[in-house]
Design a protein around this motif. Structure first.
Motif, PDB file in Angstrom:
ATOM      1  N   SER A  95       0.863  -1.175   0.000  1.00  0.00           N
ATOM      2  CA  SER A  95       0.000   0.000   0.000  1.00  0.00           C
ATOM      3  C   SER A  95       0.895   1.218   0.000  1.00  0.00           C
ATOM      4  CB  SER A  95      -0.905   0.000   1.226  1.00  0.00           C
ATOM      5  OG  SER A  95      -0.131   0.014   2.413  1.00  0.00           O
ATOM      6  N   GLY A  96       0.447   2.247  -0.681  1.00  0.00           N
ATOM      7  CA  GLY A  96       1.254   3.449  -0.752  1.00  0.00           C
ATOM      8  C   GLY A  96       0.421   4.638  -1.152  1.00  0.00           C
ATOM      9  N   ARG A  97       1.090   5.739  -1.365  1.00  0.00           N
ATOM     10  CA  ARG A  97       0.399   6.943  -1.775  1.00  0.00           C
ATOM     11  C   ARG A  97      -0.181   6.751  -3.172  1.00  0.00           C
ATOM     12  NH1 ARG A  97       4.753  11.540  -0.974  1.00  0.00           N
ATOM     13  NH2 ARG A  97       3.037  12.776  -1.768  1.00  0.00           N
ATOM     14  N   PRO A  98      -1.469   7.012  -3.352  1.00  0.00           N
ATOM     15  CA  PRO A  98      -2.105   6.773  -4.656  1.00  0.00           C
ATOM     16  C   PRO A  98      -1.444   7.531  -5.793  1.00  0.00           C
ATOM     17  CG  PRO A  98      -3.754   7.146  -2.956  1.00  0.00           C
ATOM     18  CD  PRO A  98      -2.430   7.487  -2.341  1.00  0.00           C
ATOM     19  N   SER A  99      -0.825   8.657  -5.513  1.00  0.00           N
ATOM     20  CA  SER A  99      -0.246   9.464  -6.580  1.00  0.00           C
ATOM     21  C   SER A  99       1.154   9.023  -6.965  1.00  0.00           C
ATOM     22  CB  SER A  99      -0.202  10.929  -6.144  1.00  0.00           C
ATOM     23  OG  SER A  99       0.588  11.059  -4.976  1.00  0.00           O
ATOM     24  N   SER A 100       1.703   8.048  -6.247  1.00  0.00           N
ATOM     25  CA  SER A 100       3.072   7.609  -6.501  1.00  0.00           C
ATOM     26  C   SER A 100       3.099   6.242  -7.161  1.00  0.00           C
ATOM     27  CB  SER A 100       3.844   7.538  -5.172  1.00  0.00           C
ATOM     28  OG  SER A 100       3.921   8.804  -4.570  1.00  0.00           O
ATOM     29  N   THR A 101       4.162   6.000  -7.925  1.00  0.00           N
ATOM     30  CA  THR A 101       4.341   4.701  -8.571  1.00  0.00           C
ATOM     31  C   THR A 101       5.695   4.126  -8.181  1.00  0.00           C
ATOM     32  OG1 THR A 101       5.185   5.802 -10.544  1.00  0.00           O
ATOM     33  CG2 THR A 101       2.853   5.207 -10.534  1.00  0.00           C
ATOM     34  N   TYR A 102       5.739   2.810  -8.097  1.00  0.00           N
ATOM     35  CA  TYR A 102       6.927   2.140  -7.574  1.00  0.00           C
ATOM     36  C   TYR A 102       7.301   0.917  -8.404  1.00  0.00           C
ATOM     37  CZ  TYR A 102       5.558   4.869  -3.509  1.00  0.00           C
ATOM     38  OH  TYR A 102       5.202   5.884  -2.676  1.00  0.00           O
ATOM     39  N   HIS A 103       8.589   0.814  -8.699  1.00  0.00           N
ATOM     40  CA  HIS A 103       9.107  -0.464  -9.195  1.00  0.00           C
ATOM     41  C   HIS A 103       9.213  -1.399  -7.992  1.00  0.00           C
ATOM     42  CE1 HIS A 103       9.860   1.511 -12.899  1.00  0.00           C
ATOM     43  NE2 HIS A 103      11.028   2.054 -12.578  1.00  0.00           N
ATOM     44  N   MET A 104       8.993  -2.684  -8.225  1.00  0.00           N
ATOM     45  CA  MET A 104       9.006  -3.647  -7.131  1.00  0.00           C
ATOM     46  C   MET A 104      10.099  -4.685  -7.361  1.00  0.00           C
ATOM     47  SD  MET A 104       6.540  -2.463  -5.385  1.00  0.00           S
ATOM     48  CE  MET A 104       6.374  -3.754  -4.163  1.00  0.00           C
ATOM     49  N   GLY A 105      10.631  -5.190  -6.261  1.00  0.00           N
ATOM     50  CA  GLY A 105      11.685  -6.179  -6.390  1.00  0.00           C
ATOM     51  C   GLY A 105      11.616  -7.238  -5.317  1.00  0.00           C
ATOM     52  N   TRP A 106      12.305  -8.335  -5.584  1.00  0.00           N
ATOM     53  CA  TRP A 106      12.498  -9.403  -4.597  1.00  0.00           C
ATOM     54  C   TRP A 106      13.992  -9.559  -4.356  1.00  0.00           C
ATOM     55  CZ3 TRP A 106       8.839 -11.761  -1.746  1.00  0.00           C
ATOM     56  CH2 TRP A 106       7.505 -11.726  -2.202  1.00  0.00           C
ATOM     57  N   PHE A 107      14.336  -9.706  -3.104  1.00  0.00           N
ATOM     58  CA  PHE A 107      15.699  -9.987  -2.681  1.00  0.00           C
ATOM     59  C   PHE A 107      15.671 -11.197  -1.773  1.00  0.00           C
ATOM     60  CE2 PHE A 107      18.207  -6.163  -3.861  1.00  0.00           C
ATOM     61  CZ  PHE A 107      17.173  -5.386  -4.372  1.00  0.00           C
ATOM     62  N   ARG A 108      16.830 -11.767  -1.512  1.00  0.00           N
ATOM     63  CA  ARG A 108      16.898 -12.867  -0.561  1.00  0.00           C
ATOM     64  C   ARG A 108      18.195 -12.802   0.214  1.00  0.00           C
ATOM     65  NH1 ARG A 108      17.510 -18.042  -4.729  1.00  0.00           N
ATOM     66  NH2 ARG A 108      19.652 -17.592  -5.437  1.00  0.00           N
ATOM     67  N   GLN A 109      18.154 -13.368   1.399  1.00  0.00           N
ATOM     68  CA  GLN A 109      19.342 -13.420   2.238  1.00  0.00           C
ATOM     69  C   GLN A 109      19.436 -14.789   2.878  1.00  0.00           C
ATOM     70  OE1 GLN A 109      19.719 -10.338   5.211  1.00  0.00           O
ATOM     71  NE2 GLN A 109      21.947 -10.633   5.290  1.00  0.00           N
ATOM     72  N   ALA A 110      20.478 -15.514   2.521  1.00  0.00           N
ATOM     73  CA  ALA A 110      20.741 -16.825   3.099  1.00  0.00           C
ATOM     74  C   ALA A 110      21.561 -16.663   4.375  1.00  0.00           C
ATOM     75  CB  ALA A 110      21.488 -17.692   2.095  1.00  0.00           C
ATOM     76  N   PRO A 111      21.512 -17.638   5.272  1.00  0.00           N
ATOM     77  CA  PRO A 111      22.287 -17.550   6.519  1.00  0.00           C
ATOM     78  C   PRO A 111      23.770 -17.310   6.253  1.00  0.00           C
ATOM     79  CG  PRO A 111      20.751 -19.374   6.616  1.00  0.00           C
ATOM     80  CD  PRO A 111      20.709 -18.864   5.205  1.00  0.00           C
ATOM     81  N   GLY A 112      24.319 -16.319   6.904  1.00  0.00           N
ATOM     82  CA  GLY A 112      25.738 -16.028   6.768  1.00  0.00           C
ATOM     83  C   GLY A 112      26.136 -15.334   5.489  1.00  0.00           C
ATOM     84  N   LYS A 113      25.156 -14.950   4.680  1.00  0.00           N
ATOM     85  CA  LYS A 113      25.458 -14.294   3.404  1.00  0.00           C
ATOM     86  C   LYS A 113      24.801 -12.922   3.337  1.00  0.00           C
ATOM     87  CE  LYS A 113      26.124 -18.491   0.672  1.00  0.00           C
ATOM     88  NZ  LYS A 113      25.752 -19.198  -0.596  1.00  0.00           N
ATOM     89  N   GLU A 114      25.271 -12.110   2.414  1.00  0.00           N
ATOM     90  CA  GLU A 114      24.677 -10.806   2.215  1.00  0.00           C
ATOM     91  C   GLU A 114      23.378 -10.936   1.423  1.00  0.00           C
ATOM     92  OE1 GLU A 114      28.723  -8.049   2.183  1.00  0.00           O
ATOM     93  OE2 GLU A 114      27.432  -8.147   0.415  1.00  0.00           O
ATOM     94  N   ARG A 115      22.546  -9.962   1.599  1.00  0.00           N
ATOM     95  CA  ARG A 115      21.297  -9.934   0.844  1.00  0.00           C
ATOM     96  C   ARG A 115      21.621  -9.752  -0.636  1.00  0.00           C
ATOM     97  NH1 ARG A 115      17.181  -5.876   3.245  1.00  0.00           N
ATOM     98  NH2 ARG A 115      18.700  -4.376   2.422  1.00  0.00           N
ATOM     99  N   GLU A 116      20.909 -10.495  -1.482  1.00  0.00           N
ATOM    100  CA  GLU A 116      21.171 -10.412  -2.910  1.00  0.00           C
ATOM    101  C   GLU A 116      19.879 -10.176  -3.691  1.00  0.00           C
ATOM    102  OE1 GLU A 116      22.731 -14.016  -4.584  1.00  0.00           O
ATOM    103  OE2 GLU A 116      21.044 -15.245  -3.894  1.00  0.00           O
ATOM    104  N   PHE A 117      20.049  -9.520  -4.814  1.00  0.00           N
ATOM    105  CA  PHE A 117      18.937  -9.234  -5.704  1.00  0.00           C
ATOM    106  C   PHE A 117      18.448 -10.520  -6.362  1.00  0.00           C
ATOM    107  CE2 PHE A 117      16.404  -7.183  -8.821  1.00  0.00           C
ATOM    108  CZ  PHE A 117      16.683  -7.798 -10.038  1.00  0.00           C
ATOM    109  N   VAL A 118      17.126 -10.639  -6.519  1.00  0.00           N
ATOM    110  CA  VAL A 118      16.544 -11.799  -7.191  1.00  0.00           C
ATOM    111  C   VAL A 118      15.845 -11.382  -8.484  1.00  0.00           C
ATOM    112  CG1 VAL A 118      14.850 -13.660  -7.018  1.00  0.00           C
ATOM    113  CG2 VAL A 118      16.264 -13.066  -5.033  1.00  0.00           C
ATOM    114  N   ALA A 119      14.894 -10.471  -8.375  1.00  0.00           N
ATOM    115  CA  ALA A 119      14.113 -10.081  -9.548  1.00  0.00           C
ATOM    116  C   ALA A 119      13.462  -8.726  -9.286  1.00  0.00           C
ATOM    117  CB  ALA A 119      13.046 -11.123  -9.859  1.00  0.00           C
ATOM    118  N   ALA A 120      13.113  -8.040 -10.373  1.00  0.00           N
ATOM    119  CA  ALA A 120      12.429  -6.755 -10.268  1.00  0.00           C
ATOM    120  C   ALA A 120      11.422  -6.634 -11.393  1.00  0.00           C
ATOM    121  CB  ALA A 120      13.434  -5.596 -10.335  1.00  0.00           C
TER     122      ALA A 120
END
Length: 123
Positions: free
Chosen positions: A25-50
């Motif tokens: 949910s967000g401001r009706p007048s704004s638009t947003y690109h969306m993404g998925w990231f993941r973080q495995a144990p002991g690893k940095e968060r990484e990009f998955v898809a947008a």
């Protein structure tokens, strides 16, 4: 302000499919690109898809290309991540994120984040 909520994570076996959902949910007048990231144990968060705010342009990490599909968009107030052929190395907390559409789709600078949903893939 944008609020994000992920769901759908669970324990699955190698080779299974799983679909994650992120509602936002967000401001009706704004638009947003969306993404998925993941973080495995002991690893940095990484990009998955947008996906673009219109829902017609997407972008993937090489590690998931051909197996994962992102869909949805601002009109639906939801974005999905269909994950096929899951492997143990896909085990991670998966996060949904949003960024203002003035940023490029490939930019990893996101403005808002969800709490994450756990995906565990067993052999």
């Amino acid at each position: 302000q944008v609020q994000l909520a992920e769901s759908g994570g669970r324990l699955v076996q190698a080779g299974d499919s799983l679909r994650l959902t992120c509602t936002f949910s967000g401001r009706p007048s704004s638009t947003y690109h969306m993404g998925w990231f993941r973080q495995a144990p002991g690893k940095e968060r990484e990009f998955v898809a947008a996906i673009s705010w219109t829902g017609n342009v997407d972008h993937y990490a090489d590690s998931v290309k051909g197996r994962f599909t992102i869909s949805g968009g601002n009109a639906e107030k939801a974005v999905y991540l269909q994950m096929n052929g899951l492997q143990p190395e896909d085990t991670a907390v998966y996060y949904c994120a949003a960024k203002r559409s003035t940023k490029t789709l490939v930019s990893t600078e996101y403005d808002y984040w969800g709490q994450g949903t756990q995906v565990t893939v067993s052999l």
